[in-house]
Design a protein around this motif. Structure first.
Motif, PDB file in Angstrom:
ATOM      1  N   GLY A  25     -47.721   4.926  -4.887  1.00 47.22           N
ATOM      2  CA  GLY A  25     -48.368   3.727  -4.373  1.00 47.22           C
ATOM      3  C   GLY A  25     -48.530   3.480  -2.876  1.00 47.22           C
ATOM      4  N   ARG A  26     -49.027   2.227  -2.595  1.00 41.62           N
ATOM      5  CA  ARG A  26     -49.378   2.029  -1.311  1.00 41.62           C
ATOM      6  C   ARG A  26     -48.285   1.862  -0.183  1.00 41.62           C
ATOM      7  NH1 ARG A  26     -54.325   3.183  -0.979  1.00 41.62           N
ATOM      8  NH2 ARG A  26     -54.527   2.021   0.879  1.00 41.62           N
ATOM      9  N   ILE A  27     -48.509   2.198   0.912  1.00 41.93           N
ATOM     10  CA  ILE A  27     -47.310   2.117   1.867  1.00 41.93           C
ATOM     11  C   ILE A  27     -47.481   0.544   2.748  1.00 41.93           C
ATOM     12  CG2 ILE A  27     -46.444   2.710   4.230  1.00 41.93           C
ATOM     13  CD1 ILE A  27     -47.166   5.758   3.228  1.00 41.93           C
ATOM     14  N   PRO A  28     -46.709  -0.072   2.587  1.00 43.22           N
ATOM     15  CA  PRO A  28     -46.829  -1.465   3.319  1.00 43.22           C
ATOM     16  C   PRO A  28     -47.005  -1.313   4.889  1.00 43.22           C
ATOM     17  CG  PRO A  28     -45.176  -1.520   1.874  1.00 43.22           C
ATOM     18  CD  PRO A  28     -45.379  -0.254   2.063  1.00 43.22           C
ATOM     19  N   THR A  29     -47.774  -2.213   5.384  1.00 36.09           N
ATOM     20  CA  THR A  29     -48.349  -2.317   6.978  1.00 36.09           C
ATOM     21  C   THR A  29     -47.293  -2.147   7.919  1.00 36.09           C
ATOM     22  OG1 THR A  29     -50.438  -3.494   6.143  1.00 36.09           O
ATOM     23  CG2 THR A  29     -49.963  -3.205   8.379  1.00 36.09           C
ATOM     24  N   LYS A  30     -46.191  -2.760   7.391  1.00 36.50           N
ATOM     25  CA  LYS A  30     -45.237  -2.709   8.617  1.00 36.50           C
ATOM     26  C   LYS A  30     -44.714  -1.294   8.773  1.00 36.50           C
ATOM     27  CE  LYS A  30     -41.355  -4.184   5.739  1.00 36.50           C
ATOM     28  NZ  LYS A  30     -40.338  -5.011   5.630  1.00 36.50           N
ATOM     29  N   TYR A  31     -44.973  -0.264   7.891  1.00 41.00           N
ATOM     30  CA  TYR A  31     -44.339   1.075   8.297  1.00 41.00           C
ATOM     31  C   TYR A  31     -45.543   1.822   9.002  1.00 41.00           C
ATOM     32  CZ  TYR A  31     -41.205  -0.827   4.813  1.00 41.00           C
ATOM     33  OH  TYR A  31     -40.280  -1.355   4.389  1.00 41.00           O
ATOM     34  N   VAL A  32     -46.715   1.395   9.242  1.00 40.07           N
ATOM     35  CA  VAL A  32     -47.715   2.152  10.151  1.00 40.07           C
ATOM     36  C   VAL A  32     -47.471   1.819  11.342  1.00 40.07           C
ATOM     37  CG1 VAL A  32     -48.992   1.955   7.692  1.00 40.07           C
ATOM     38  CG2 VAL A  32     -49.720   0.207   9.683  1.00 40.07           C
ATOM     39  N   MET A  33     -48.300   2.606  12.111  1.00 41.33           N
ATOM     40  CA  MET A  33     -48.610   2.462  13.605  1.00 41.33           C
ATOM     41  C   MET A  33     -48.916   1.277  14.271  1.00 41.33           C
ATOM     42  SD  MET A  33     -47.049   5.397  14.947  1.00 41.33           S
ATOM     43  CE  MET A  33     -47.714   5.963  16.611  1.00 41.33           C
ATOM     44  N   PRO A  34     -48.646   0.773  15.208  1.00 40.88           N
ATOM     45  CA  PRO A  34     -49.245  -0.428  15.762  1.00 40.88           C
ATOM     46  C   PRO A  34     -50.790  -0.447  16.013  1.00 40.88           C
ATOM     47  CG  PRO A  34     -47.159   0.259  17.059  1.00 40.88           C
ATOM     48  CD  PRO A  34     -47.558   1.134  16.122  1.00 40.88           C
ATOM     49  N   ARG A  35     -51.168   0.722  16.228  1.00 36.27           N
ATOM     50  CA  ARG A  35     -52.552   0.785  16.588  1.00 36.27           C
ATOM     51  C   ARG A  35     -53.283   0.622  15.061  1.00 36.27           C
ATOM     52  NH1 ARG A  35     -54.960   5.879  19.293  1.00 36.27           N
ATOM     53  NH2 ARG A  35     -57.036   4.667  18.722  1.00 36.27           N
ATOM     54  N   ALA A  36     -52.650   0.786  14.094  1.00 36.40           N
ATOM     55  CA  ALA A  36     -53.108   0.600  12.655  1.00 36.40           C
ATOM     56  C   ALA A  36     -52.737  -0.839  12.054  1.00 36.40           C
ATOM     57  CB  ALA A  36     -52.817   1.499  11.930  1.00 36.40           C
ATOM     58  N   GLY A  37     -52.038  -1.719  13.099  1.00 32.93           N
ATOM     59  CA  GLY A  37     -51.641  -3.077  12.682  1.00 32.93           C
ATOM     60  C   GLY A  37     -50.206  -2.994  12.158  1.00 32.93           C
ATOM     61  N   GLY A  38     -49.462  -2.090  12.099  1.00 37.80           N
ATOM     62  CA  GLY A  38     -47.861  -1.894  11.756  1.00 37.80           C
ATOM     63  C   GLY A  38     -46.896  -2.084  13.004  1.00 37.80           C
TER      64      GLY A  38
END
Length: 155
Positions: A12-25
């Motif tokens: 599945g898709r990884i929700p945005t909060k688990y990505v780096m800040p430069r990628a919006g998370g």
């Protein structure tokens, strides 16, 4: 062994909060749970790697010395609430702990493979800046079982 996350299903898709800040998370490590380790397990190790051809096995997270009694890490555990004996190592971004997805824009879906290793040794003494190849070579003699959960992210 089995591994799950309430944050995303395998494939599945990884929700945005688990990505780096430069990628919006928010760069929170995702919650993970595992069970069914073999008898003789004395500790767990975790890796999170992006094997996409552009990422070339970019290391997002390496953890060693998780006690055998621990079967879950809560959301945001990296750098905040890891088990006392656990050690986080450097990722490919160059800092210790979890570094979430930050794939180059326009490169399609990247797989982020979270693997939990059941090990027959309680403590590993590995350098903080170990490479993925060295990490895998160091734990290989002690692996009793392993299980992976893959999430996808793209920009």
């Amino acid at each position: 062994m089995r591994i799950t996350s309430p944050a995303f299903v395998d494939g599945g898709r990884i929700p945005t909060k688990y990505v780096m800040p430069r990628a919006g998370g928010e760069n929170l490590s995702p919650p993970l749970s595992w069970e069914g380790e073999p008898e003789g397990t004395k500790s767990f190790a975790i890796s999170c790697v992006d094997p996409h051809p552009i990422a070339r096995n970019w290391v997002h997270w390496l953890v060693i010395n998780i006690p055998a009694s621990v079967h879950r890490l809560p959301e945001g555990a990296s750098g905040r609430s890891m088990p006392a004996s656990a050690r986080e190592l450097k990722n490919s971004f160059g800092f210790v702990g979890y570094g979430g997805p930050q794939p180059p824009p326009g490169t399609g879906d990247h797989p982020y493979v979270f693997t939990v290793y059941a090990l027959s040794v309680e403590v590993l003494d590995l350098p903080e800046d170990i490479s993925l190849e060295e990490f895998l070579g160091a734990i290989e003699p002690y692996i009793l079982d392993k299980v992976s959960l893959t999430g996808y992210y793209s920009r």
